[in-house]
Scaffold this motif. Sequence first.
Motif, PDB file in Angstrom:
ATOM      1  N   THR A 147       0.860  -1.189   0.000  1.00  0.00           N
ATOM      2  CA  THR A 147       0.000   0.000   0.000  1.00  0.00           C
ATOM      3  C   THR A 147       0.898   1.242   0.000  1.00  0.00           C
ATOM      4  OG1 THR A 147      -0.023   0.094   2.420  1.00  0.00           O
ATOM      5  CG2 THR A 147      -1.781  -1.187   1.362  1.00  0.00           C
ATOM      6  N   GLY A 148       0.354   2.363  -0.419  1.00  0.00           N
ATOM      7  CA  GLY A 148       1.030   3.659  -0.279  1.00  0.00           C
ATOM      8  C   GLY A 148       2.373   3.755  -0.970  1.00  0.00           C
ATOM      9  N   CYS A 149       3.228   4.645  -0.466  1.00  0.00           N
ATOM     10  CA  CYS A 149       4.593   4.840  -0.973  1.00  0.00           C
ATOM     11  C   CYS A 149       5.593   4.390   0.082  1.00  0.00           C
ATOM     12  CB  CYS A 149       4.843   6.321  -1.276  1.00  0.00           C
ATOM     13  SG  CYS A 149       3.986   6.876  -2.749  1.00  0.00           S
ATOM     14  N   LEU A 150       6.788   3.988  -0.378  1.00  0.00           N
ATOM     15  CA  LEU A 150       7.795   3.452   0.540  1.00  0.00           C
ATOM     16  C   LEU A 150       8.947   4.439   0.743  1.00  0.00           C
ATOM     17  CD1 LEU A 150       7.986  -0.169  -0.923  1.00  0.00           C
ATOM     18  CD2 LEU A 150       6.609   0.650   1.016  1.00  0.00           C
ATOM     19  N   GLY A 151       9.490   4.457   1.948  1.00  0.00           N
ATOM     20  CA  GLY A 151      10.715   5.218   2.229  1.00  0.00           C
ATOM     21  C   GLY A 151      10.494   6.626   2.746  1.00  0.00           C
ATOM     22  N   ASP A 152       9.253   7.099   2.689  1.00  0.00           N
ATOM     23  CA  ASP A 152       8.987   8.487   3.098  1.00  0.00           C
ATOM     24  C   ASP A 152       9.304   8.741   4.574  1.00  0.00           C
ATOM     25  OD1 ASP A 152       8.117   8.962   0.577  1.00  0.00           O
ATOM     26  OD2 ASP A 152       5.993   9.222   1.084  1.00  0.00           O
ATOM     27  N   ALA A 153       8.923   7.804   5.433  1.00  0.00           N
ATOM     28  CA  ALA A 153       9.086   8.046   6.875  1.00  0.00           C
ATOM     29  C   ALA A 153      10.568   8.117   7.252  1.00  0.00           C
ATOM     30  CB  ALA A 153       8.381   6.955   7.674  1.00  0.00           C
ATOM     31  N   ALA A 154      11.374   7.224   6.682  1.00  0.00           N
ATOM     32  CA  ALA A 154      12.813   7.248   6.986  1.00  0.00           C
ATOM     33  C   ALA A 154      13.427   8.551   6.475  1.00  0.00           C
ATOM     34  CB  ALA A 154      13.502   6.040   6.360  1.00  0.00           C
ATOM     35  N   ALA A 155      12.964   9.001   5.307  1.00  0.00           N
ATOM     36  CA  ALA A 155      13.450  10.278   4.782  1.00  0.00           C
ATOM     37  C   ALA A 155      12.996  11.424   5.698  1.00  0.00           C
ATOM     38  CB  ALA A 155      12.948  10.495   3.357  1.00  0.00           C
ATOM     39  N   GLY A 156      11.773  11.312   6.225  1.00  0.00           N
ATOM     40  CA  GLY A 156      11.257  12.330   7.152  1.00  0.00           C
ATOM     41  C   GLY A 156      12.113  12.435   8.402  1.00  0.00           C
ATOM     42  N   LEU A 157      12.527  11.270   8.915  1.00  0.00           N
ATOM     43  CA  LEU A 157      13.396  11.266  10.097  1.00  0.00           C
ATOM     44  C   LEU A 157      14.745  11.906   9.756  1.00  0.00           C
ATOM     45  CD1 LEU A 157      14.080  10.448  12.992  1.00  0.00           C
ATOM     46  CD2 LEU A 157      14.679   8.167  12.139  1.00  0.00           C
ATOM     47  N   ALA A 158      15.261  11.604   8.558  1.00  0.00           N
ATOM     48  CA  ALA A 158      16.539  12.197   8.134  1.00  0.00           C
ATOM     49  C   ALA A 158      16.409  13.714   7.978  1.00  0.00           C
ATOM     50  CB  ALA A 158      17.001  11.553   6.827  1.00  0.00           C
ATOM     51  N   VAL A 159      15.266  14.159   7.450  1.00  0.00           N
ATOM     52  CA  VAL A 159      14.998  15.605   7.333  1.00  0.00           C
ATOM     53  C   VAL A 159      15.046  16.239   8.718  1.00  0.00           C
ATOM     54  CG1 VAL A 159      13.180  17.312   6.852  1.00  0.00           C
ATOM     55  CG2 VAL A 159      13.617  15.471   5.209  1.00  0.00           C
ATOM     56  N   LEU A 160      14.398  15.566   9.666  1.00  0.00           N
ATOM     57  CA  LEU A 160      14.339  16.067  11.046  1.00  0.00           C
ATOM     58  C   LEU A 160      15.737  16.148  11.648  1.00  0.00           C
ATOM     59  CD1 LEU A 160      12.198  16.668  13.302  1.00  0.00           C
ATOM     60  CD2 LEU A 160      12.490  14.302  14.004  1.00  0.00           C
ATOM     61  N   GLN A 161      16.504  15.060  11.480  1.00  0.00           N
ATOM     62  CA  GLN A 161      17.838  14.998  12.079  1.00  0.00           C
ATOM     63  C   GLN A 161      18.803  15.980  11.435  1.00  0.00           C
ATOM     64  OE1 GLN A 161      18.405  10.777  11.699  1.00  0.00           O
ATOM     65  NE2 GLN A 161      17.732  10.363  13.794  1.00  0.00           N
ATOM     66  N   ALA A 162      18.593  16.251  10.136  1.00  0.00           N
ATOM     67  CA  ALA A 162      19.476  17.188   9.429  1.00  0.00           C
ATOM     68  C   ALA A 162      19.077  18.630   9.716  1.00  0.00           C
ATOM     69  CB  ALA A 162      19.428  16.903   7.927  1.00  0.00           C
ATOM     70  N   GLY A 163      17.915  18.824  10.363  1.00  0.00           N
ATOM     71  CA  GLY A 163      17.440  20.171  10.638  1.00  0.00           C
ATOM     72  C   GLY A 163      17.179  20.955   9.355  1.00  0.00           C
ATOM     73  N   GLU A 164      16.745  20.252   8.298  1.00  0.00           N
ATOM     74  CA  GLU A 164      16.468  20.896   7.010  1.00  0.00           C
ATOM     75  C   GLU A 164      15.306  21.875   7.139  1.00  0.00           C
ATOM     76  OE1 GLU A 164      17.544  19.877   3.735  1.00  0.00           O
ATOM     77  OE2 GLU A 164      18.923  18.297   4.378  1.00  0.00           O
ATOM     78  N   ALA A 165      15.300  22.834   6.248  1.00  0.00           N
ATOM     79  CA  ALA A 165      14.151  23.741   6.182  1.00  0.00           C
ATOM     80  C   ALA A 165      12.920  22.889   5.939  1.00  0.00           C
ATOM     81  CB  ALA A 165      14.340  24.725   5.041  1.00  0.00           C
ATOM     82  N   ARG A 166      11.864  23.119   6.721  1.00  0.00           N
ATOM     83  CA  ARG A 166      10.718  22.221   6.655  1.00  0.00           C
ATOM     84  C   ARG A 166       9.607  22.811   5.817  1.00  0.00           C
ATOM     85  NH1 ARG A 166       9.711  20.795  12.777  1.00  0.00           N
ATOM     86  NH2 ARG A 166       7.629  20.728  11.887  1.00  0.00           N
ATOM     87  N   ASP A 167       9.933  23.155   4.599  1.00  0.00           N
ATOM     88  CA  ASP A 167       8.886  23.727   3.754  1.00  0.00           C
ATOM     89  C   ASP A 167       8.322  22.656   2.822  1.00  0.00           C
ATOM     90  OD1 ASP A 167      11.195  23.425   2.385  1.00  0.00           O
ATOM     91  OD2 ASP A 167      10.954  25.218   1.168  1.00  0.00           O
ATOM     92  N   GLY A 168       7.150  22.920   2.319  1.00  0.00           N
ATOM     93  CA  GLY A 168       6.539  22.151   1.228  1.00  0.00           C
ATOM     94  C   GLY A 168       6.693  20.650   1.339  1.00  0.00           C
ATOM     95  N   GLN A 169       7.379  20.057   0.350  1.00  0.00           N
ATOM     96  CA  GLN A 169       7.464  18.607   0.208  1.00  0.00           C
ATOM     97  C   GLN A 169       8.126  17.950   1.406  1.00  0.00           C
ATOM     98  OE1 GLN A 169       8.002  17.005  -3.696  1.00  0.00           O
ATOM     99  NE2 GLN A 169       9.449  18.651  -4.084  1.00  0.00           N
ATOM    100  N   PHE A 170       9.143  18.625   1.971  1.00  0.00           N
ATOM    101  CA  PHE A 170       9.883  17.983   3.049  1.00  0.00           C
ATOM    102  C   PHE A 170       9.020  17.888   4.297  1.00  0.00           C
ATOM    103  CE2 PHE A 170      13.883  19.709   0.828  1.00  0.00           C
ATOM    104  CZ  PHE A 170      13.682  18.806  -0.202  1.00  0.00           C
ATOM    105  N   GLU A 171       8.124  18.841   4.443  1.00  0.00           N
ATOM    106  CA  GLU A 171       7.156  18.791   5.533  1.00  0.00           C
ATOM    107  C   GLU A 171       6.291  17.525   5.386  1.00  0.00           C
ATOM    108  OE1 GLU A 171       6.891  20.867   8.176  1.00  0.00           O
ATOM    109  OE2 GLU A 171       5.224  19.656   8.942  1.00  0.00           O
ATOM    110  N   ALA A 172       5.961  17.188   4.125  1.00  0.00           N
ATOM    111  CA  ALA A 172       5.145  15.989   3.872  1.00  0.00           C
ATOM    112  C   ALA A 172       5.900  14.735   4.306  1.00  0.00           C
ATOM    113  CB  ALA A 172       4.778  15.904   2.394  1.00  0.00           C
TER     114      ALA A 172
END
Length: 323
Positions: free
Chosen positions: A161-186
């Motif tokens: 079901t759904g798409c794969l890998g998004d949650a792990a990428a989300g955690l990496a976004v969080l850990q990298a302290g990336e700007a949380r705009d648009g797609q990365f927020e998703a």
Amino acid sequence: MVSLSEFETIATYFESPSLAPVATGVVLGIGDDGAVLDVPAGRQLVVAADTLVEGIHFPIDCSPEWIGFRALGVNLSDMAAMGADPRWYTLCITSPQLDPAWLEGFCRGLAKAAAASAVCLVGGDTTRGPLTISVQILGLVAAGRALRRAGARPGDGIYVTGCLGDAAAGLAVLQAGEARDGQFEALLQRFSHPRARLREGALIRDVATSCIDISDGLLADLGHICEQSAVAAHVSLDALPLSPALQAWAGDRALDYATGGGDDYELCFTLPAAVQRELEQAFQAEGLQLTRIGEMVAGTGVHCFDAHGAPQDFARSGYEHFR
Ligand code: ADP
Ligand code: MG
């Protein structure tokens, strides 16, 4: 910071109707030494539990709303993977202090996660110590109909079901302290607010030959189906569903996330050829994403292939990167 007593906390937050808006089958809920629940004739109880520890399963100083959502969300996902209807849960919470603002956010997260189902809080325990949340969930299935990891057969199609890998990428976004705009927020949302695939679990429960929810990464979890079903999996890497957000963020590492990233809580299951078309149509009719990613064959292990049918060595340990 205000710290409430255990009894104030239970009365104000955990006994609140917002955590038990529907209380089907509850003979006796919070307030006694135990809850009393009615299991209808012809149905079986399915029980699962998951514990979240601060600093291990969620970052220190994580939003309480996320923690509440996640604590219940991952348990609801276990119900989805079993094809069960979630009904009741208990909540054991250990916390250094019982702060009203934190408790409000936490309970809001629990209520949000519960909103898509008929699950209600029926008991638990409240203690002082390092922040740890443990939820036990109880659900119902028609007798003998629970989905298992064992049961896949050679020739079955492998679906997710759904798409794969998004949650792990989300955690990496969080850990990298990336700007949380648009797609990365998703992507971040996919990590913080795992949506249990309950409707999908209900659609497949009478026809799937095996099912698991993806918590440790596709290859690791599909590996459990292979072991318990005594079959091998052939996975077409170019068939894996990748979200535009993941592709934008991870570029040519998107497949690493999709094969090895944990925390997606999508379902991975197998369908015999005779029911595949019907199920694909049923998912489409409800606007639910479903992707055929490969096929079960005789043998052992999970084997990946590229678009030209050449074997690709995607180590099952890929998910270690994300631990
Ligand atoms: P006991 O001492 O008999 O275990 P407690 O005083 O711990 O009872 O709990 C009183 C009631 O409050 C019980 O019904 C229990 O299930 C409920 N309860 C305690 N903590 C929680 C919680 N975190 N969430 C939901 N219910 C809770
Ligand atoms: Mg007691």
